[in-house]
Design an enzyme around this catalytic site. Structure first.
Site, PDB file in Angstrom:
ATOM      1  N   CYS A 107       0.890  -1.157   0.000  1.00 58.61           N
ATOM      2  CA  CYS A 107       0.000   0.000   0.000  1.00 58.61           C
ATOM      3  C   CYS A 107       0.925   1.202   0.000  1.00 58.61           C
ATOM      4  O   CYS A 107       1.577   1.487   0.997  1.00 58.61           O
ATOM      5  CB  CYS A 107      -0.909   0.031   1.231  1.00 58.61           C
ATOM      6  SG  CYS A 107      -1.880   1.550   1.267  1.00 58.61           S
ATOM      7  N   CYS A 110      -0.460   4.220   2.567  1.00 53.78           N
ATOM      8  CA  CYS A 110      -0.583   4.028   4.015  1.00 53.78           C
ATOM      9  C   CYS A 110      -0.366   2.569   4.360  1.00 53.78           C
ATOM     10  O   CYS A 110       0.744   2.072   4.268  1.00 53.78           O
ATOM     11  CB  CYS A 110      -1.901   4.574   4.553  1.00 53.78           C
ATOM     12  SG  CYS A 110      -3.368   4.196   3.585  1.00 53.78           S
ATOM     13  N   SER A 111      -1.412   1.851   4.731  1.00 52.79           N
ATOM     14  CA  SER A 111      -1.178   0.478   5.188  1.00 52.79           C
ATOM     15  C   SER A 111      -2.385  -0.414   4.918  1.00 52.79           C
ATOM     16  O   SER A 111      -2.653  -1.321   5.696  1.00 52.79           O
ATOM     17  CB  SER A 111      -0.862   0.484   6.680  1.00 52.79           C
ATOM     18  OG  SER A 111      -1.916   1.125   7.380  1.00 52.79           O
ATOM     19  N   CYS A 112      -3.123  -0.165   3.842  1.00 50.78           N
ATOM     20  CA  CYS A 112      -4.284  -0.993   3.530  1.00 50.78           C
ATOM     21  C   CYS A 112      -3.835  -2.449   3.383  1.00 50.78           C
ATOM     22  O   CYS A 112      -2.825  -2.726   2.735  1.00 50.78           O
ATOM     23  CB  CYS A 112      -4.951  -0.511   2.244  1.00 50.78           C
ATOM     24  SG  CYS A 112      -5.584   1.180   2.406  1.00 50.78           S
TER      25      CYS A 112
HETATM   26 FE    FE Z   1      -3.576   2.279   2.480  1.00 50.61          FE
END
Ligand code: FE
Length: 203
Positions: A107, A110-112
């Site tokens: 991602c 961010c951190s999906c």
């Molecule tokens: Fe994300």
């Protein structure tokens, strides 16, 4: 809507999280909710939902060609049929590794991450170096994870968003023809389902 708006920002206390926190505090103070039940939810995502879910999906796909076809066509439904649903797993796509193709998930913003099948993301998945270098130099990143692919293997990088999460279906290792689905699942690692690992037997 910009691309950035598509993303959950798991790292930050966004306005929604802040409101949830505030609501939780008020309801707890009024005795309307049991803080223990909140702890159960947290425990669920930290300990009970993890890569073992994704491993069951992969093992079933290896074991059952019809299921593999369904997973290719409609991963969300095929995964939900095993009972893996919920937050950050609403829209899933399964990407299959093959002799000429290796898939890697990142991602970039961010951190999906597909919580329902992999649990919470590892720290490195959220780190800026991984997020940028996975796109710029995927082969170099893979080498650092101990994965070296032949030059003729194409690496496809998939950028997760809040709308779409990816699960890599690694290649089934040779020599596992007689394995049960359970024995297959035990081979499948978290990293192999992100694309930063391969599945092998007897290492
Ligand atoms: Fe994300």
């Amino acid at each position: 809507m910009t691309h950035r708006d598509d993303h959950d920002h798991d790292n930050h206390l966004d306005p929604m999280d802040a409101r949830v926190r505030a609501l939780e505090t008020i309801l707890g103070a009024k005795g309307l909710i049991d803080p223990g039940s909140i702890d159960v939810i947290v425990d669920t995502y930290q300990n009970r939902i993890g890569p073992q879910n994704g491993a069951r999906v992969v093992a079933k796909a290896w074991h059952d060609p019809d299921y593999a076809d369904w997973l290719k066509l409609d991963a969300t439904a095929a995964i939900a049929s095993l009972g893996f649903t919920g937050r950050q797993g609403e829209h899933m796509r399964a990407v299959f590794n093959g002799p000429q193709t290796h898939n890697l998930v990142v991602c970039t913003l961010c951190s999906c991450y597909p919580w329902s099948v992999l649990g919470l993301p590892p720290v490195w998945y959220k780190s800026p170096p991984y997020r940028s270098r996975a796109v710029i130099d995927p082969r170099g990143v893979l080498a650092e994870f101990g994965v070296s692919l032949n030059e003729d293997v194409r690496i496809r990088v998939w950028d997760s968003t809040a709308e779409l999460r990816y699960l890599v279906v690694p290649m089934r290792p040779a020599g596992t023809e007689n394995y049960s689905e359970e024995a297959l699942a035990a081979l499948v690692t978290r990293d192999s389902m992100i694309g930063t690992g391969l599945v092998d037997i007897g290492t």
